[in-house]
Design an enzyme around this catalytic site. Structure first.
Site, PDB file in Angstrom:
ATOM      1  CG  HIS A   1      -0.005   0.160   2.541  1.00  0.00           C
ATOM      2  ND1 HIS A   1       1.043  -0.944   3.168  1.00  0.00           N
ATOM      3  CD2 HIS A   1       0.156   1.826   3.380  1.00  0.00           C
ATOM      4  CE1 HIS A   1       1.416  -0.260   4.196  1.00  0.00           C
ATOM      5  NE2 HIS A   1       0.992   1.141   4.517  1.00  0.00           N
TER       6      HIS A   1
ATOM      7  NE  ARG B   1       9.635  -5.039  10.939  1.00  0.00           N
ATOM      8  CZ  ARG B   1       8.207  -4.428  10.789  1.00  0.00           C
ATOM      9  NH1 ARG B   1       7.616  -4.858  10.509  1.00  0.00           N
ATOM     10  NH2 ARG B   1       9.101  -3.604   9.990  1.00  0.00           N
TER      11      ARG B   1
END
Ligand SMILES: O=C(O)CCC(=O)C(=O)O
Ligand SMILES: [Fe+2]
Length: 360
Positions: free
Chosen positions: A220, A288
């Protein structure tokens, strides 16, 4: 960031897969298994790496301009954000995402809202779910903090508010460095005071049992002027670059923050600074966390190509649009959003929008 209606779904009973506890999964469920695509590979070209720019250097404006034109992404060092604050925000995010699912859902993003806990907002454009969860904070974190920790909300609020304040200063500084590199140095060259609005996006990517078939956050561009991203010390962010095949990893660099050129800077610069197409991949062992500060103009301001960059040879390529209108367009057209607000086809020398790039 202004609010718009989005088709997200916080109702656990209507789609239980959206709220799977990813941390306890030992296999990739079919709902999260993406078909590997040939253009999904990582670029092994080590001769090219995302620029790391020292904001204390005299030539910072010039090198930022070059990075914006040729990459749309760069890392900054000597940005004056203390490592202590960066660590505190990461810890606040870890504390939030490690809560039991039922507790996180107390702060779920409402059906027609933008802030709160949920899956990636771009999920509705993809057939498979992403291996991540997110939390968006618009303005004060208090309401959500009270939902999550009714007795013990102060610490989260203090950390987030401190971070928002520091990020706002930095985002404004980086925006003016970008504008300066386009020859825009006066407040009156912008049709607003230059101060901005923002949202804070916390992203969590649990370790994944089958990372090659999963997607942390699909490709994106950000609907911002610029984004400041903190990506902890675990790699995962990848970008594309005009003229290069495949995805280029943005390796975590100690003390650095990542800057993305967003779609609204693409419009402001009349296509000279293209927004960067990026995604986040996951890995087998590490959890993460990333924190994105999504910076844009005040909600009533219409963004259009800067007058100084427009002349007979370089007509405006995009129509004026407010941030909220653009978010509405993005929620409808996604990767075709920039094209949908374009007035005329780009001339030679202008960069194409991302609609030729396969996303997902
Ligand atoms: O986690 C990352 O590295 C990317 C996050 C991102 O692109 C976003 O929040 O818009
Ligand atoms: Fe992003």
């Amino acid at each position: 960031m202004p609010s718009i209606k989005l088709s997200s779904d916080s109702n656990i009973t209507s789609n239980p897969h959206k709220f799977l506890d990813l941390y306890s999964m030992t296999e990739l469920p079919d709902t999260h298994a993406w078909t590997p695509q040939p253009d999904h590979h990582e670029c092994k070209c080590n001769d090219e790496s995302v620029p790391i720019i020292d904001l204390n250097k005299e030539n910072a404006t010039e090198v930022i301009g070059h990075a914006c034109r040729t990459w749309g992404v760069f890392q900054i060092i000597n940005h004056n954000i203390s490592q202590k604050l960066v660590d505190e925000v990461e810890l606040a995010g870890k504390r939030l995402f490690s809560l039991p699912m039922q507790q996180k859902l107390r702060a779920a993003r409402p059906h027609d809202g933008i802030s709160g806990y949920g899956v990636a907002r771009i999920s509705s454009f993809f057939p498979k779910l992403m291996w991540s969860e997110g939390f968006t904070i618009l303005g004060s974190p208090l309401q959500h903090a009270l939902q999550l920790w009714p007795q013990d909300y102060h610490k989260f609020c203090d950390t987030i508010e401190k971070y928002q304040k520091e990020m706002k200063k930095l985002a404004n500084r980086v925006m003016w460095l970008m504008l300066g590199s386009l020859g825009i140095t006066e407040l009156e060259d912008l049709n607003w005071g230059g101060g901005g609005c923002a949202a804070l996006q916390l992203n969590s990517y649990p370790a994944c049992p089958d990372p090659d078939r999963a997607m942390g956050l699909a490709a994106h561009t950000d609907s911002t002027i610029l984004t400041i991203l903190q990506q902890s010390n675990i790699s995962g962010l990848q970008v594309t670059r005009e003229g290069t095949v495949g995805w280029i990893t943005v390796p975590p660099h100690p003390g650095a923050l990542v800057i993305h050129v967003g779609d609204l800077m693409h419009i402001l610069s009349n296509g000279l600074y293209p927004s960067v197409l990026h995604r986040a991949v996951v890995n087998r062992t590490g959890h993460r966390l990333s924190v994105a500060y999504l910076y844009g103009p005040p909600s009533s301001v219409k963004i259009s190509p800067l007058t100084k960059l427009v002349d007979n040879l370089h007509p405006p390529l995009y129509r004026p649009i407010t941030w909220s209108e653009y978010l509405g367009t993005k929620a409808k057209h996604f990767d075709k959003a920039l094209t949908s607000v374009r007035l005329c086809a780009p001339r030679n020398g202008f960069v194409e929008d991302h609609n030729s790039v396969k996303v997902g």
